[in-house]
Design an enzyme around this catalytic site. Structure first.
Site, PDB file in Angstrom:
ATOM      1  CG  MET A  30      -1.907  -1.189   1.141  1.00  0.00           C
ATOM      2  SD  MET A  30      -3.468  -0.884   1.943  1.00  0.00           S
ATOM      3  CE  MET A  30      -2.941  -0.637   3.615  1.00  0.00           C
ATOM      4  N   GLY A  36      11.137  -2.595   5.426  1.00  0.00           N
ATOM      5  CA  GLY A  36      10.381  -3.854   5.504  1.00  0.00           C
ATOM      6  C   GLY A  36       9.888  -4.256   4.119  1.00  0.00           C
ATOM      7  CG  HIS A  37       6.875  -1.902   2.160  1.00  0.00           C
ATOM      8  ND1 HIS A  37       6.802  -0.727   2.873  1.00  0.00           N
ATOM      9  CD2 HIS A  37       5.647  -2.482   2.253  1.00  0.00           C
ATOM     10  CE1 HIS A  37       5.582  -0.592   3.363  1.00  0.00           C
ATOM     11  NE2 HIS A  37       4.864  -1.636   3.013  1.00  0.00           N
ATOM     12  CD  GLN A  61      -6.068  -3.589   2.685  1.00  0.00           C
ATOM     13  OE1 GLN A  61      -5.906  -4.077   1.571  1.00  0.00           O
ATOM     14  NE2 GLN A  61      -5.140  -3.674   3.632  1.00  0.00           N
ATOM     15  CD  GLU A 150       7.312 -14.663  10.808  1.00  0.00           C
ATOM     16  OE1 GLU A 150       8.473 -14.206  10.821  1.00  0.00           O
ATOM     17  OE2 GLU A 150       7.010 -15.790  11.236  1.00  0.00           O
ATOM     18  CG  ASP A 152       0.816  -7.228   7.926  1.00  0.00           C
ATOM     19  OD1 ASP A 152       0.024  -6.554   8.583  1.00  0.00           O
ATOM     20  OD2 ASP A 152       1.825  -6.733   7.379  1.00  0.00           O
ATOM     21  NE  ARG A 189      -2.906   1.754   9.679  1.00  0.00           N
ATOM     22  CZ  ARG A 189      -3.057   0.697   8.878  1.00  0.00           C
ATOM     23  NH1 ARG A 189      -2.100  -0.202   8.800  1.00  0.00           N
ATOM     24  NH2 ARG A 189      -4.170   0.531   8.186  1.00  0.00           N
TER      25      ARG A 189
HETATM   26  P1  AMP Z   1       1.497  -2.925   3.466  1.00  0.00           P
HETATM   27  O1  AMP Z   1       2.043  -1.886   2.540  1.00  0.00           O
HETATM   28  O2  AMP Z   1       1.495  -2.516   4.888  1.00  0.00           O
HETATM   29  O3  AMP Z   1       0.195  -3.502   2.975  1.00  0.00           O
HETATM   30  O4  AMP Z   1       2.543  -4.127   3.417  1.00  0.00           O
HETATM   31  C1  AMP Z   1       2.917  -4.732   2.209  1.00  0.00           C
HETATM   32  C2  AMP Z   1       3.707  -5.967   2.526  1.00  0.00           C
HETATM   33  O5  AMP Z   1       4.873  -5.606   3.269  1.00  0.00           O
HETATM   34  C3  AMP Z   1       2.931  -6.962   3.407  1.00  0.00           C
HETATM   35  O6  AMP Z   1       3.195  -8.284   2.965  1.00  0.00           O
HETATM   36  C4  AMP Z   1       3.493  -6.706   4.775  1.00  0.00           C
HETATM   37  O7  AMP Z   1       3.404  -7.813   5.650  1.00  0.00           O
HETATM   38  C5  AMP Z   1       4.941  -6.380   4.457  1.00  0.00           C
HETATM   39  N1  AMP Z   1       5.557  -5.613   5.549  1.00  0.00           N
HETATM   40  C6  AMP Z   1       5.056  -4.509   6.154  1.00  0.00           C
HETATM   41  N2  AMP Z   1       5.870  -4.116   7.156  1.00  0.00           N
HETATM   42  C7  AMP Z   1       6.909  -4.984   7.185  1.00  0.00           C
HETATM   43  C8  AMP Z   1       8.077  -5.125   7.995  1.00  0.00           C
HETATM   44  N3  AMP Z   1       8.340  -4.281   8.991  1.00  0.00           N
HETATM   45  N4  AMP Z   1       8.930  -6.146   7.729  1.00  0.00           N
HETATM   46  C9  AMP Z   1       8.666  -7.026   6.712  1.00  0.00           C
HETATM   47  N5  AMP Z   1       7.575  -6.948   5.914  1.00  0.00           N
HETATM   48  C10 AMP Z   1       6.707  -5.955   6.145  1.00  0.00           C
END
Ligand code: AMP
Length: 283
Positions: A30, A36-37, A61, A150, A152, A189
């Protein structure tokens, strides 16, 4: 890096990769990208010839409209980060592209028990929205591998279930959570927190580690109460849950049998921002 907005163009790019027998790795996000991403992108680059990420803040969502409106958007920075990481393509769909018939009356996935607990309990409809968007993205990309974080953990289970329900045999690679030095899990966030909030927010991971360290055979409900109280003491506004759940299916393991691998998961609000995190425990 190729920037794609239309599914037709996306499919054309993907089919060229197919002709070249290249494997395709996909990372749905998103946006408001952080390390992390990018860890997911890096993992995909190790495993696949062609790596595509998507950035789309999925209205379907969000059970809380305020959370949707305040979701951070940093598109230019995101594109630069993806280029620097070596990502080959990014898909930036408009809502009309993904949901040509609007976001009402979406498909319903019979996810069962997994969507009624933890995140599902506190965010009604959230996982149906996640499944709708990920399914649509996968229909467009048709990747060989899907990369998820992981952080999520429940979302990983839900998406794996959705893949089974829709007969999509796509292997899911789960990437460990990236954290700040304080232990705070990186999250888009977090951008909404003040400096003080960011410091205090590290208490969420500490409380999960506290539960992990003190986990006992038998009833851990008192331990969970102490962990919740400590979070409030540390400056969190409220706690949705701190829970112990079987790794296998996330069923409640407050009453731990001393041998099942478990996740310790938490969700709590600080400065009006809802954060989630988890840690894994194997005895
Ligand atoms: P989001 O943009 O929050 O929907 O996350 C996109 C992907 O990045 C999802 O598979 C999340 O689980 C993963 N993600 C988000 N934060 C982290 C993090 N700190 N470490 C690893 N993966 C992450």
């Amino acid at each position: 890096m190729i920037i794609l907005k239309k599914i037709t163009l996306l499919k054309a790019v993907i089919s060229r990769q197919r002709v070249a027998h290249n494997t395709i790795g996909f990372i749905p996000t998103m946006g408001a990208l952080h390390e992390g991403h990018l860890a997911l992108v890096k993992k995909a680059l190790e495993k696949c010839h062609f790596v595509i990420a998507s950035i789309y803040v999925n209205p379907a969502q969000f059970n809380n409209q305020e959370d949707f409106k305040k979701y951070p958007i940093t598109l230019e920075e995101d594109i630069l980060k993806l280029i620097r990481t070596g990502c080959h393509a990014v898909f930036l769909p408009h809502t009309n592209e993904l949901y040509p018939n609007g976001i009402e009356n979406l498909a319903h996935y019979p996810l069962g028990f997994i969507e009624s607990i933890l995140e599902g309990e506190h965010r009604p409809g959230h996982f149906q929205g996640v499944c709708n968007v990920v399914d649509r993205l996968l229909q467009a990309v048709k990747p060989d591998y899907l990369f998820l974080g992981e952080k999520d953990a429940q979302q990983c289970k839900v998406i794996t279930k959705m893949l089974a329900l829709t007969n999509q045999m796509i292997p899911v690679e789960i990437v460990p959570t990236k954290r700040a030095n304080s232990g705070l899990a990186l999250s888009s966030r977090n951008k909404r927190l003040s400096d003080i909030g960011l410091t205090k927010a590290a208490a969420l991971y500490r409380s999960l580690l506290f539960v992990k360290k003190n986990l006992i055979y038998g009833d851990n409900s008192r331990l969970l109460e102490v962990a919740k109280a400590e979070l409030i003491q540390a400056g969190f506004d409220s706690v949705d849950y701190i829970a112990i759940a079987k790794e296998e299916d996330l069923s409640d393991a407050t009453n731990w049998n001393g041998k099942d691998p478990v996740y310790i998961l938490g969700a709590a609000y600080i400065e009006g921002v809802r954060l989630i995190d988890n840690t894994h425990f194997v005895s």
